[in-house]
Design a protein around this motif. Structure first.
Motif, short mmCIF file in Angstrom:
data_model
loop_
_atom_site.label_atom_id
_atom_site.label_comp_id
_atom_site.label_asym_id
_atom_site.label_seq_id
_atom_site.Cartn_x
_atom_site.Cartn_y
_atom_site.Cartn_z
N ARG A 149 26.14 29.47 -20.47
CA ARG A 149 24.95 29.74 -21.27
C ARG A 149 25.03 29.00 -22.59
O ARG A 149 26.10 28.70 -23.10
CB ARG A 149 24.81 31.24 -21.52
CG ARG A 149 24.73 32.07 -20.25
CD ARG A 149 24.43 33.50 -20.56
NE ARG A 149 23.09 33.67 -21.11
CZ ARG A 149 22.00 33.77 -20.36
NH1 ARG A 149 22.09 33.71 -19.06
NH2 ARG A 149 20.82 33.93 -20.91
N LEU A 150 23.86 28.73 -23.12
CA LEU A 150 23.78 28.14 -24.46
C LEU A 150 24.07 29.22 -25.49
O LEU A 150 23.50 30.31 -25.44
CB LEU A 150 22.40 27.54 -24.69
CG LEU A 150 22.15 26.16 -24.05
CD1 LEU A 150 20.68 25.79 -24.20
CD2 LEU A 150 23.02 25.11 -24.70
N GLU A 151 24.93 28.92 -26.42
CA GLU A 151 25.28 29.85 -27.48
C GLU A 151 25.19 29.14 -28.82
O GLU A 151 25.35 27.91 -28.90
CB GLU A 151 26.70 30.40 -27.28
CG GLU A 151 26.92 31.15 -25.96
CD GLU A 151 26.20 32.47 -25.91
OE1 GLU A 151 25.71 32.92 -26.98
OE2 GLU A 151 26.12 33.07 -24.82
N ARG A 152 24.96 29.89 -29.85
CA ARG A 152 24.94 29.33 -31.20
C ARG A 152 26.35 28.85 -31.55
O ARG A 152 27.32 29.56 -31.34
CB ARG A 152 24.48 30.36 -32.22
CG ARG A 152 23.08 30.91 -31.95
CD ARG A 152 22.74 32.03 -32.92
NE ARG A 152 21.53 32.73 -32.50
CZ ARG A 152 21.52 33.75 -31.66
NH1 ARG A 152 22.65 34.19 -31.16
NH2 ARG A 152 20.37 34.32 -31.33
N GLY A 153 26.41 27.68 -32.10
CA GLY A 153 27.69 27.09 -32.45
C GLY A 153 28.20 26.06 -31.46
O GLY A 153 29.15 25.33 -31.77
N MET A 154 27.61 25.98 -30.28
CA MET A 154 28.03 24.96 -29.31
C MET A 154 27.67 23.57 -29.82
O MET A 154 26.61 23.37 -30.41
CB MET A 154 27.35 25.20 -27.96
CG MET A 154 27.97 26.28 -27.12
SD MET A 154 27.17 26.37 -25.49
CE MET A 154 28.18 27.61 -24.73
N VAL A 155 28.56 22.63 -29.58
CA VAL A 155 28.30 21.22 -29.88
C VAL A 155 27.84 20.55 -28.58
O VAL A 155 28.59 20.53 -27.60
CB VAL A 155 29.54 20.53 -30.45
CG1 VAL A 155 29.25 19.07 -30.75
CG2 VAL A 155 30.02 21.24 -31.71
N LEU A 175 18.56 29.60 -31.06
CA LEU A 175 18.16 29.74 -29.66
C LEU A 175 16.69 30.17 -29.58
O LEU A 175 16.10 30.52 -30.61
CB LEU A 175 19.05 30.77 -28.96
CG LEU A 175 20.54 30.42 -28.87
CD1 LEU A 175 21.29 31.59 -28.25
CD2 LEU A 175 20.77 29.15 -28.08
N PRO A 176 16.08 30.14 -28.40
CA PRO A 176 14.69 30.57 -28.29
C PRO A 176 14.49 31.98 -28.83
O PRO A 176 15.22 32.91 -28.48
CB PRO A 176 14.42 30.50 -26.78
CG PRO A 176 15.37 29.48 -26.28
CD PRO A 176 16.59 29.60 -27.12
N ASN A 273 11.47 38.35 -29.20
CA ASN A 273 12.17 38.65 -27.96
C ASN A 273 11.81 37.60 -26.91
O ASN A 273 10.68 37.54 -26.42
CB ASN A 273 11.78 40.05 -27.46
CG ASN A 273 12.63 40.47 -26.28
OD1 ASN A 273 13.65 39.86 -25.99
ND2 ASN A 273 12.20 41.53 -25.61
N MET A 274 12.79 36.75 -26.58
CA MET A 274 12.61 35.73 -25.54
C MET A 274 13.83 35.72 -24.65
O MET A 274 14.91 36.19 -25.01
CB MET A 274 12.44 34.33 -26.18
CG MET A 274 11.14 34.12 -26.90
SD MET A 274 10.96 32.41 -27.42
CE MET A 274 9.43 32.51 -28.36
N GLU A 275 13.65 35.16 -23.48
CA GLU A 275 14.74 35.06 -22.51
C GLU A 275 15.77 34.06 -22.99
O GLU A 275 15.43 32.95 -23.42
CB GLU A 275 14.21 34.67 -21.14
CG GLU A 275 15.27 34.60 -20.06
CD GLU A 275 14.69 34.14 -18.73
OE1 GLU A 275 15.47 33.95 -17.78
OE2 GLU A 275 13.46 33.98 -18.68
N ASN A 276 17.04 34.43 -22.90
CA ASN A 276 18.10 33.51 -23.29
C ASN A 276 18.23 32.41 -22.24
O ASN A 276 18.19 32.67 -21.04
CB ASN A 276 19.43 34.26 -23.41
CG ASN A 276 20.47 33.45 -24.16
OD1 ASN A 276 20.17 32.40 -24.71
ND2 ASN A 276 21.70 33.95 -24.18
N GLN A 277 18.37 31.20 -22.70
CA GLN A 277 18.38 30.06 -21.81
C GLN A 277 19.79 29.67 -21.44
O GLN A 277 20.75 29.90 -22.17
CB GLN A 277 17.67 28.85 -22.48
CG GLN A 277 16.22 29.13 -22.79
CD GLN A 277 15.42 29.38 -21.53
OE1 GLN A 277 15.39 28.57 -20.66
NE2 GLN A 277 14.79 30.55 -21.46
#
Length: 280
Positions: A149-155, A175-176, A273-277
C-alpha cells in the motif's frame, strides 16, 4: 501296323516338363497324397524378392543449415569465437530488459530535491549522486506482504507530469483525502488530495530547489512506476517509510520532531473520507 505285345510305352518330354514331373513325384516325409504334393510344390516355388527404392524423410531446411555450417567453418577463428559469444548473450538481453522493466531497477538520483535524505553531500560536491534500488513489482508478490500500500513517507519514482519522458523521485506526503498546506509556488493555501492521486514533495527545505506537487499539483497514481527501498551507494542503507512518520533518521537514531516535522505539520490526515489506494 499292329503294336508288338509287352513293349513299354515311351514319351518324349521337354526339360521343363521333366523337371515339373519329378517335383510332383518327390515323396514328402510324414505323409502321402496328392494334396501334400501340391503343397510341397507351392512351398518349393521361390517367391520373387522385389525391393523398391528406400524413401527417406525430406528435411526442408537441411540444405540451408548445411550451407550455413560450411560458411561458418570457413570464417576466421576470431569471428567464430565472437559468434559463439553472441549466441550465449542473445537470450540474456530480453531477460535483462524484462527484469529492469518489471522487477527491479537501479537508478541514480541527481539534483538537490531530495537532500539531505538522498545526495547527502550535494552541497559539497554537486556531481555526486546516490544509487538507489527501485522495486517495480506489482502488489501481493511476497507471501509476507499481502499488499504494497501507499503510505506517507514512501519514496517513489514516477513520470513527471511536466515531462512524461523524465522519471522523477519524490516522497509521498499526502494520500487521497488528506488536506495539505501548500508552499511556494502553489497559488492555493491548501489542497485536498483527490481520489486516485497523491501529493509528492521533495525533502529539500528550500521550495525553489525542488519541482513537485506544489508546481504541477497532485500526481495520478497511474504515473507511479516504483518504490525506492534501498540505497546502494555511496553509503548503503535500507529505506523505511515508517521512519519518516516517527521522526527517525535512516540510521536508526531519533531526533524527535525535528526531522521533517514541518512537512508533517502541513498535512491534515484523512480530512475527507476516501478509500486508501494501493500501488498496483
Amino acid at each position: 501296323m499292329a503294336k508288338p505285345p509287352n513293349q513299354p510305352n515311351f514319351r518324349i518330354l521337354s526339360p521343363n516338363a521333366a523337371k515339373n514331373l519329378a517335383q510332383k513325384k518327390k515323396p514328402v516325409p510324414g505323409g502321402t497324397g496328392q494334396g501334400q504334393n501340391q503343397t510341397l510344390s507351392a512351398q518349393s516355388t521361390p517367391e520373387p524378392n522385389i525391393q523398391g527404392p528406400k524413401l527417406t524423410p525430406k528435411r526442408p531446411f537441411s540444405a540451408f543449415f548445411s550451407n550455413l555450417r560450411q560458411r561458418y567453418a570457413a570464417l576466421p577463428r576470431p569471428v567464430q569465437r565472437t559468434c559463439r559469444g553472441l549466441r550465449i548473450l542473445a537470450p540474456l538481453v530480453p531477460i535483462s530488459l524484462f527484469f529492469s522493466e518489471h522487477v527491479m531497477q537501479v537508478m541514480w538520483v541527481r539534483g538537490p530535491s531530495m537532500t539531505p535524505y538522498l545526495n547527502e553531500d550535494y552541497h559539497e560536491n554537486h556531481t555526486k549522486s546516490d544509487m538507489v534500488l527501485v522495486s517495480m513489482m506489482p502488489s501481493r508478490v511476497w507471501p509476507w506482504e499481502r499488499t504494497r500500500r501507499l503510505e506517507r513517507g514512501m519514496v517513489v519514482t514516477f513520470r513527471s507530469p511536466a515531462n512524461s519522458s523524465h522519471i522523477a523521485i519524490k516522497r509521498v506526503v499526502g494520500l487521497p483525502g488528506d488536506r495539505v498546506m501548500t508552499r511556494k509556488p502553489c497559488l492555493k493555501e491548501s489542497q485536498i488530495v483527490p481520489f486516485n492521486h497523491v501529493w509528492l514533495e521533495g525533502d529539500a527545505s528550500d521550495p525553489e530547489r525542488t519541482l513537485d506537487s506544489n508546481t504541477y499539483g497532485p500526481v495520478s497514481i497511474s504515473l507511479l512506476t516504483g518504490r525506492v527501498f534501498a540505497i546502494l551507494g555511496p553509503r548503503m542503507r535500507w529505506l523505511n517509510w515508517a521512519d519518516w512518520e516517527d521522526g527517525k533518521l535512516d540510521n536508526g537514531t531519533s531526533e524527535g520532531k525535528n526531522y521533517r516535522q514541518a512537512t508533517r505539520d502541513r498535512v491534515m490526515k484523512e480530512a475527507v473520507n476516501m478509500e486508501n489506494q494501493s500501488l498496483d
